[in-house]
Scaffold this active site. Structure first.
Site, PDB file in Angstrom:
ATOM      1  N   GLY A  43      39.720  37.533  38.685  1.00 44.00           N
ATOM      2  CA  GLY A  43      40.069  36.394  37.852  1.00 44.00           C
ATOM      3  C   GLY A  43      39.461  36.478  36.464  1.00 44.00           C
ATOM      4  O   GLY A  43      39.189  37.559  35.938  1.00 44.00           O
ATOM      5  N   HIS A  44      39.212  35.303  35.883  1.00 46.78           N
ATOM      6  CA  HIS A  44      38.774  35.202  34.492  1.00 46.78           C
ATOM      7  C   HIS A  44      37.430  35.899  34.261  1.00 46.78           C
ATOM      8  O   HIS A  44      37.251  36.614  33.279  1.00 46.78           O
ATOM      9  CB  HIS A  44      38.679  33.726  34.101  1.00 46.78           C
ATOM     10  N   PHE A  45      36.476  35.663  35.146  1.00 50.93           N
ATOM     11  CA  PHE A  45      35.183  36.343  35.077  1.00 50.93           C
ATOM     12  C   PHE A  45      35.245  37.557  35.989  1.00 50.93           C
ATOM     13  O   PHE A  45      34.640  37.599  37.061  1.00 50.93           O
ATOM     14  CB  PHE A  45      34.057  35.389  35.486  1.00 50.93           C
ATOM     15  N   ASP A  56      43.741  35.834  36.442  1.00 49.63           N
ATOM     16  CA  ASP A  56      43.228  34.774  35.571  1.00 49.63           C
ATOM     17  C   ASP A  56      44.353  33.797  35.240  1.00 49.63           C
ATOM     18  O   ASP A  56      45.353  34.190  34.634  1.00 49.63           O
ATOM     19  CB  ASP A  56      42.686  35.416  34.291  1.00 49.63           C
TER      20      ASP A  56
END
Length: 295
Positions: free
Chosen positions: A270-272, A244
């Site tokens: 990553g972020h999600f 992320d």
């Protein structure tokens, strides 16, 4: 008959409640007599981000996933009639949980869900059974490089409106999902096209600009949140997308400083992180929650 009951139990249902004068939307699944998990979503998504996770947990847990005001299917009044601060989002979310009769639950906090969740935890420490953190930042070392530009916006919003434009752009919305992944084929493009359509709706720029400006209050609260963690020591599972660029891996690792017994997993995502590590996150949660939740 047993198969029908199982299917009904894991199926998600969709509801609205009137809370603080707003129509607040939430997803629900699982038996209501099972331990409850409240799932708090990130920006610019909604409870929809948990669609694939909920069925993997619903045979054993009761799931509630609300949309914050201004997001998803919840009302999005103008900032003239609703004060878009994280304090206010937390208050409205807390009032929803109280209206649903939830007085004991675990919290899953992601992105914007972290500052909302921390405020609820600090207000009601006795209600928290366990904590699951997925790229929900509470440490300065977790802030990626882009936050330097956002801090300029906090200093002088009128002079840095371009920061808001970038923050709400289609490319930024897409990159929140695919930045850092080695498996872009696992990401559904409908996700970011739908999120960008929501961000492009009338009134959304003002709503999201207000929340982005108020995010500075979250960073100012980090020390208080960390002190709360040290004092209350909730059972904590950290499942962090290590790639992320917004909330970097150091933010996940930092929980160990205040919660030496926390279980921390840095995932190749990553972020999600759920977009590509949904099954792994569910497996980690089920094992962790079976040891740390009860009625």
């Amino acid at each position: 008959m047993a198969a029908q009951e199982t299917n009904a139990m894991i199926s998600t249902s969709y509801h609205y409640e009137q809370v603080d004068g707003l129509r607040i939307f939430y997803r629900e699944a699982g038996r209501r007599d099972a331990p409850t998990i409240v799932l708090l979503h990130g920006f610019p998504s909604s409870s929809r981000e948990f669609d694939a996770l909920i069925p993997l947990l619903a045979q054993r847990y009761h799931l509630i996933a609300p949309d914050f005001p201004g997001f998803g299917q919840s009302d999005a009044p103008s900032p003239a009639s609703y004060d878009y601060t994280f304090d206010h989002l937390a208050t409205t979310t807390d009032h929803l949980l109280e209206k649903l009769g939830l007085t004991r639950y675990s919290l899953y906090i992601h992105d914007y869900g972290a500052p909302v969740g921390f405020r609820i935890m600090l207000a009601h420490p006795e209600r928290l059974q366990a904590l699951i953190v997925q790229n929900g930042n509470a440490y300065r070392e977790g802030l990626g490089p882009k936050w330097a530009k956002i801090e300029q916006y906090w200093t002088d919003p009128a002079a840095h409106q371009g920061v808001v434009d970038t923050f709400l752009s289609f490319e930024a919305t897409k990159q929140r999902h695919i930045a850092g992944t080695r498996h872009p084929e696992l990401y559904n493009p409908d996700t970011w096209t739908d999120e960008f359509a929501h961000l492009s709706a009338p009134g959304q720029r003002e709503i999201q600009a207000d929340l982005l400006y108020d995010y500075r209050t979250n960073i100012a609260s980090y020390l208080a949140w960390q002190a709360w963690l040290r004092e209350h020591k909730p059972p904590t599972l950290v499942v962090w997308g290590a790639n992320d660029p917004s909330f970097i891996a150091a933010g996940g690792e930092a929980f160990k400083r205040d919660l030496p017994d926390a279980e921390i997993h840095l995932l190749d995502a990553g972020h999600f992180a759920m977009d590509e590590k949904n099954d792994e996150i569910a497996e980690l949660m089920l094992r962790f929650l079976s040891a740390n939740t009860h009625r």
